[in-house]
Design an enzyme around this catalytic site. Structure first.
Site, PDB file in Angstrom:
ATOM      1  N   LYS A  47       3.828  27.709   8.298  1.00 56.51           N
ATOM      2  CA  LYS A  47       4.915  26.755   8.083  1.00 56.51           C
ATOM      3  C   LYS A  47       5.638  26.536   9.406  1.00 56.51           C
ATOM      4  O   LYS A  47       6.197  27.473   9.979  1.00 56.51           O
ATOM      5  CB  LYS A  47       5.885  27.249   7.006  1.00 56.51           C
ATOM      6  CG  LYS A  47       6.954  26.218   6.659  1.00 56.51           C
ATOM      7  CD  LYS A  47       7.589  26.490   5.308  1.00 56.51           C
ATOM      8  CE  LYS A  47       8.554  27.636   5.322  1.00 56.51           C
ATOM      9  NZ  LYS A  47       9.339  27.720   4.079  1.00 56.51           N
ATOM     10  N   GLY A  51       0.749  20.991   2.929  1.00 53.56           N
ATOM     11  CA  GLY A  51       2.031  20.761   2.273  1.00 53.56           C
ATOM     12  C   GLY A  51       3.078  20.301   3.264  1.00 53.56           C
ATOM     13  O   GLY A  51       2.978  20.558   4.459  1.00 53.56           O
ATOM     14  N   VAL A  52       4.082  19.600   2.731  1.00 54.99           N
ATOM     15  CA  VAL A  52       5.189  19.117   3.551  1.00 54.99           C
ATOM     16  C   VAL A  52       6.478  19.354   2.775  1.00 54.99           C
ATOM     17  O   VAL A  52       6.566  19.044   1.579  1.00 54.99           O
ATOM     18  CB  VAL A  52       5.049  17.616   3.875  1.00 54.99           C
ATOM     19  CG1 VAL A  52       6.233  17.151   4.718  1.00 54.99           C
ATOM     20  CG2 VAL A  52       3.739  17.334   4.592  1.00 54.99           C
ATOM     21  N   GLY A  53       7.469  19.951   3.455  1.00 54.03           N
ATOM     22  CA  GLY A  53       8.757  20.195   2.811  1.00 54.03           C
ATOM     23  C   GLY A  53       9.899  19.860   3.733  1.00 54.03           C
ATOM     24  O   GLY A  53       9.700  19.296   4.822  1.00 54.03           O
ATOM     25  N   GLY A  54      11.109  20.226   3.314  1.00 56.08           N
ATOM     26  CA  GLY A  54      12.286  19.934   4.115  1.00 56.08           C
ATOM     27  C   GLY A  54      12.278  20.674   5.439  1.00 56.08           C
ATOM     28  O   GLY A  54      12.823  20.194   6.434  1.00 56.08           O
ATOM     29  N   PHE A  55      11.671  21.841   5.475  1.00 54.05           N
ATOM     30  CA  PHE A  55      11.621  22.634   6.696  1.00 54.05           C
ATOM     31  C   PHE A  55      10.601  22.078   7.679  1.00 54.05           C
ATOM     32  O   PHE A  55      10.803  22.115   8.891  1.00 54.05           O
ATOM     33  CB  PHE A  55      11.273  24.087   6.340  1.00 54.05           C
ATOM     34  CG  PHE A  55      11.257  25.019   7.519  1.00 54.05           C
ATOM     35  CD1 PHE A  55      10.081  25.300   8.187  1.00 54.05           C
ATOM     36  CD2 PHE A  55      12.426  25.627   7.956  1.00 54.05           C
ATOM     37  CE1 PHE A  55      10.062  26.174   9.267  1.00 54.05           C
ATOM     38  CE2 PHE A  55      12.420  26.503   9.036  1.00 54.05           C
ATOM     39  CZ  PHE A  55      11.229  26.774   9.690  1.00 54.05           C
ATOM     40  N   GLY A  56       9.500  21.569   7.171  1.00 54.37           N
ATOM     41  CA  GLY A  56       8.446  21.037   8.028  1.00 54.37           C
ATOM     42  C   GLY A  56       7.117  21.044   7.306  1.00 54.37           C
ATOM     43  O   GLY A  56       7.048  21.143   6.082  1.00 54.37           O
ATOM     44  N   VAL A  61       3.227  22.460   6.395  1.00 56.09           N
ATOM     45  CA  VAL A  61       2.514  23.717   6.188  1.00 56.09           C
ATOM     46  C   VAL A  61       1.036  23.471   6.458  1.00 56.09           C
ATOM     47  O   VAL A  61       0.437  22.546   5.897  1.00 56.09           O
ATOM     48  CB  VAL A  61       2.712  24.255   4.761  1.00 56.09           C
ATOM     49  CG1 VAL A  61       1.962  25.582   4.586  1.00 56.09           C
ATOM     50  CG2 VAL A  61       4.185  24.439   4.451  1.00 56.09           C
ATOM     51  N   ASP A 110      16.272  28.361  -5.132  1.00 54.52           N
ATOM     52  CA  ASP A 110      15.440  27.161  -5.095  1.00 54.52           C
ATOM     53  C   ASP A 110      14.174  27.357  -5.925  1.00 54.52           C
ATOM     54  O   ASP A 110      13.059  27.069  -5.485  1.00 54.52           O
ATOM     55  CB  ASP A 110      15.072  26.811  -3.651  1.00 54.52           C
ATOM     56  CG  ASP A 110      14.657  25.343  -3.496  1.00 54.52           C
ATOM     57  OD1 ASP A 110      14.934  24.554  -4.431  1.00 54.52           O
ATOM     58  OD2 ASP A 110      14.073  24.989  -2.470  1.00 54.52           O
TER      59      ASP A 110
END
Length: 818
Positions: free
Chosen positions: A514, A493-498, A500, A608
């Protein structure tokens, strides 16, 4: 006034023989100020009104009170008299057998004709250790208990009055301890390493507690210890059951010194019967002095199981993991009822409370369970040999002044340097300008030089830890090993934080890792760890650990085999979900959010909630994740929290978006959006669709008003949903999306209605051609209508705290099966 040695104490041999019990020969018990010996149970406290070389004090002052002046709740025997010490005074005891000793000091202030003991203020030291500093006993009796390793031939106990004050003492004990009572060493919990021995440390008893809401008196303990009831320390009494089963204890004489059988015969047990899905911890809070380390001894005895390997649970101190999936049968050779104790060392940092928690195992075996039979907490002396809280406060104050002085001095130097650099740079620019005008050459700016001047104040990896006492730190090298050095093939996975990553620890545990991309996410990193370390729930993703070293910000969670809810609804080739599975996922998510909103004094607002933040384990059980922007909700007397808008586009509460007023109803709105995603299997905003379909919320609400939701549901659900179940689901989602937060239901109400929709779905698929339910199902629908409307009008669903509604719906199930 000169100091002289007063002739105060005589020790008579027959009396000494009475008090030198099996504990050892060097045992002293004194009833201070008393003219006669005082029996207390099978112990004798000796009078101190005769000549002796034990006490050195400038004046011979003893005081006495009447029994009526002392509360009946106090043991009157030792608190009728006191020795007043008007100057520095010392008790000197001969020690023949070296080893650990208890020092028990008894205080109970009363008013004598010449002395008001409640205004006494003094310090106490033993050998090189400070036991008390500027101590002022007030409001009833108190017993201060210390443990010292005495390796000299004398024990010197010194009382030093504070300025313009005096000291006093009602009674004291010096008692030799069995060799097996104090451990050779214990491991720490942060980090988990072997701790040094305690031979050079002094210890103070902070708490000695018997679980099961029962007190064990000193008369029932071979070492005359008082074990108080745990009920006053429990955070939530309604989460536990008090258990008593003395016959189940497999007790032997070797345990007499560790704890009495009555401690192992009672327990406090996690109460999971109301709702097996609400996997919360039972927690006790104990007042402690900040800045010290504490030896914590856990006492366990399985008096609740009928066979071995039935009881598994986790143990925590504050937010540090002490034991994962603890199996008492494995530790006691599969013999039920065998006592077991465990020693660890923890630090309280700057907190004045030390929390001890026992919670459900992560193995998922049976009902959530856990027990604790007894607990002891002992403060360890600091590097200065002090156990006094004031010593830490003075040290902290001095540090503040040092920091302040360095800051002011540094600022002054910085100003001078700035002026120097300003003049230097101005002259250099002027010189460079002349060169530029006189030549055709271009200038090259060294931007690396700018970046090199920026210092990262979090390099040490300790800054975020100091105030939050959070979590279990995992070394960076261990995370590299678990993720094959952050292999791209393991990205899940990829999100705003970085990104996973999927990882596997050395013990085979699968984890989600993460990894933050920059220090800009530090606030989210810290918030997520703090939030996750506060709670444990079956439907909230569990924190395993974190890493903050080498500029890395890494959070480690339990691995969720089936990824995100979003990927099962759209945008991937993952298998679709049945209507029943979708309902159960929504119910699980609602339970997790309901716990956040109601499980604490103030609600925790996720901020969120979206399908990408609902994860599914190997059994498709839902768990809410990603707490990086979560926030504590308003106080009881407040309606909202005013804060900058954060969240994901398409899921934001309009009231929060326009007025910056955040409440738990903002999560309700976002959850309503998720319910529409679940219903239709498509994203919130899809520009590729016709104009009237681009916005999922507007599109679904329009069709719900027409009563034709079945025409727009996910095509993969065609022919699978029962009309009443679909209608109840749609109505609930629309209520969640009300423009004003006050018009939205609570998460308890949402949970109730989702349970209702699941029961209405049932297992019967007989539907008539015109879409009407068969007669028996219509009966259920009518019953559901009356129950649900009553529930909403009463507004009591929110008080259910996630309790399963299976009992409520039993009549519906029976009706359907008729």
């Amino acid at each position: 006034m000169g100091y002289c040695k007063s002739s105060l104490l005589v020790w008579i041999l027959p009396t000494m023989c009475l008090i030198c019990v099996s504990l050892g020969v060097d045992n002293y018990r004194i009833d201070c100020g008393s003219p006669t010996n005082t029996p207390v149970g099978d112990r004798v406290f000796v009078a101190d009104d005769f000549d002796s070389n034990i006490l050195s004090t400038p004046q011979d002052v003893s005081v006495q009170t009447r029994k009526e002046s002392i509360s009946s709740a106090i043991d009157l025997a030792l608190y009728q008299t006191a020795r007043v010490l008007n100057g520095t005074s010392s008790y000197t005891f001969s020690i023949k057998e070296h080893g650990y000793y208890w020092i028990r000091l008894y205080f109970c202030p009363f008013v004598d004709g010449n002395y008001n003991l409640s205004i006494a203020k003094f310090s106490v030291s033993a050998q090189s250790f400070t036991l008390l500093s500027d101590f002022q006993p007030q409001d009833g009796s108190v017993v201060k208990e210390y443990c010292l390793n005495i390796n000299s031939d004398n024990l010197v106990l010194t009382f030093t009055p504070s300025a313009n004050s005096f000291a006093f003492l009602n009674a004291l004990e010096i008692v030799s301890l069995p060799n097996d009572l104090i451990p050779d060493g214990a491991r720490t919990v942060d980090p988990p390493i072997k701790y040094q021995t305690f031979t050079r440390r002094a210890l103070e008893t902070v708490a000695r507690v018997n679980m099961g809401n029962q007190t064990v008196s000193p008369q029932n303990d071979t070492l005359w210890r008082l074990w108080v009831s745990d009920e006053p320390f429990l955070n939530h009494v309604n989460l536990v059951n008090f258990v008593s089963n003395f016959k189940a204890v497999n007790y032997s004489t070797k345990w007499h010194n560790i704890a009495p059988s009555s401690v192992y015969g009672t327990a406090t047990r996690l109460n999971s019967q109301p709702d097996p899905n609400t996997a919360v911890n039972m927690t006790w809070f104990f007042p402690v002095d900040p800045g010290f380390e504490y030896l914590v001894r856990f006492h366990f005895c399985d008096i609740v199981s009928t066979s071995p390997a039935q009881l598994f649970f986790n143990v925590y101190i504050n937010t540090w993991l002490v034991a994962l999936n603890l199996d008492l049968s494995n530790l006691t050779s599969n013999v039920l009822g065998t006592p077991y104790f465990m020693d660890v060392v923890a630090k309280s940092s700057n907190s004045r409370n030390l929390g001890v928690s026992v919670g459900p195992s992560t193995l998922g075996i049976g009902y959530p369970d856990g027990i604790l039979n007894g607990l002891e907490i002992m403060k360890l002396s600091n590097s200065r040999g002090s156990l006094a809280a004031s010593d830490f406060e003075v040290s902290s104050t001095n540090k503040v002044w040092v920091i302040l002085g360095v800051t002011i001095g540094g600022s002054f130097i910085a100003v001078l340097l700035s002026l120097f650099l300003f003049v230097f740079c101005k002259r250099r620019r002027r010189r460079s300008s002349l060169v530029a005008h006189s030549t055709e050459d271009h200038f090259v700016v060294d931007e690396d030089q700018i970046s090199r001047t920026v210092e990262n104040k979090y390099d040490s990896g300790t800054a975020i830890i100091s105030s939050s006492k959070i979590g279990y730190r995992v070394p960076f090298v261990a995370i590299q090993e678990a993720t094959a050095n952050f292999s791209e093939s393991l990205v899940v996975g990829v999100g705003g934080f970085g990104k996973v990553y999927k990882g596997v620890l050395r013990d085979g545990t699968k984890v989600a890792v993460k990894r933050g991309v920059s220090q800009q996410g530090l606030a989210e990193f810290r918030t997520e760890i703090e939030m996750l370390s506060q709670f444990r729930h079956r439907h909230l993703v569990s924190l395993i650990g974190y890493c903050h070293e080498k500029n890395e910000m890494i959070i480690i969670y339990e691995y969720m085999e089936n990824g995100t809810l979003k990927n099962h609804l759209y945008g991937s080739d993952l298998p679709g979900l049945s209507w029943r599975q979708r309902l159960e996922i929504c119910i699980g998510s609602a339970r997790g959010l309901h716990y956040l909103h109601t499980g604490y004094a103030k609600p925790i607002i996720h901020r969120d909630v979206k399908s990408a933040n609902i994860l599914l384990d190997e059994n498709l059980m839902a768990k809410v994740a990603d707490f990086g922007i979560s926030k504590t909700g308003p106080e009881i007397d407040e309606t909202h929290v005013s804060t900058a808008v954060k969240g994901s586009f398409g899921y934001l509460d309009p009231e929060y978006l326009t007025r910056q007023h955040l409440t738990e109803k903002s999560d309700i709105y976002s959850f309503g959006v998720v319910m529409f995603e679940v219903l239709c299997g498509r994203p919130v905003i899809d520009p590729s669709l016709p104009r009237e379909m681009v916005n999922l919320i507007e599109w679904v609400i329009e069709w719900e008003k027409r009563g034709e939701l079945e025409k727009i549901i996910d095509p993969r659900l065609e022919g699978e949903t029962k009309p009443d179940s679909l209608r109840k689901f749609g109505e609930t989602a629309v209520k969640c999306l009300a423009e004003c937060g006050i018009d939205r239901p609570t998460m308890g109400d949402v949970l109730w209605n989702l349970e209702c929709a699941l029961q209405l779905q049932g297992t019967d698929k007989r539907i008539t051609l015109n879409g009407e339910l068969a007669p028996q199902v219509n009966a259920i629908g009518n019953f559901e209508m009356s129950v649900c409307s009553t529930q909403f009008s009463m507004g009591s669903a929110g008080d259910l705290a996630g309790i399963s509604m299976s009992g409520v719906f039993s009549q519906m199930v029976k009706a359907e099966n008729r």
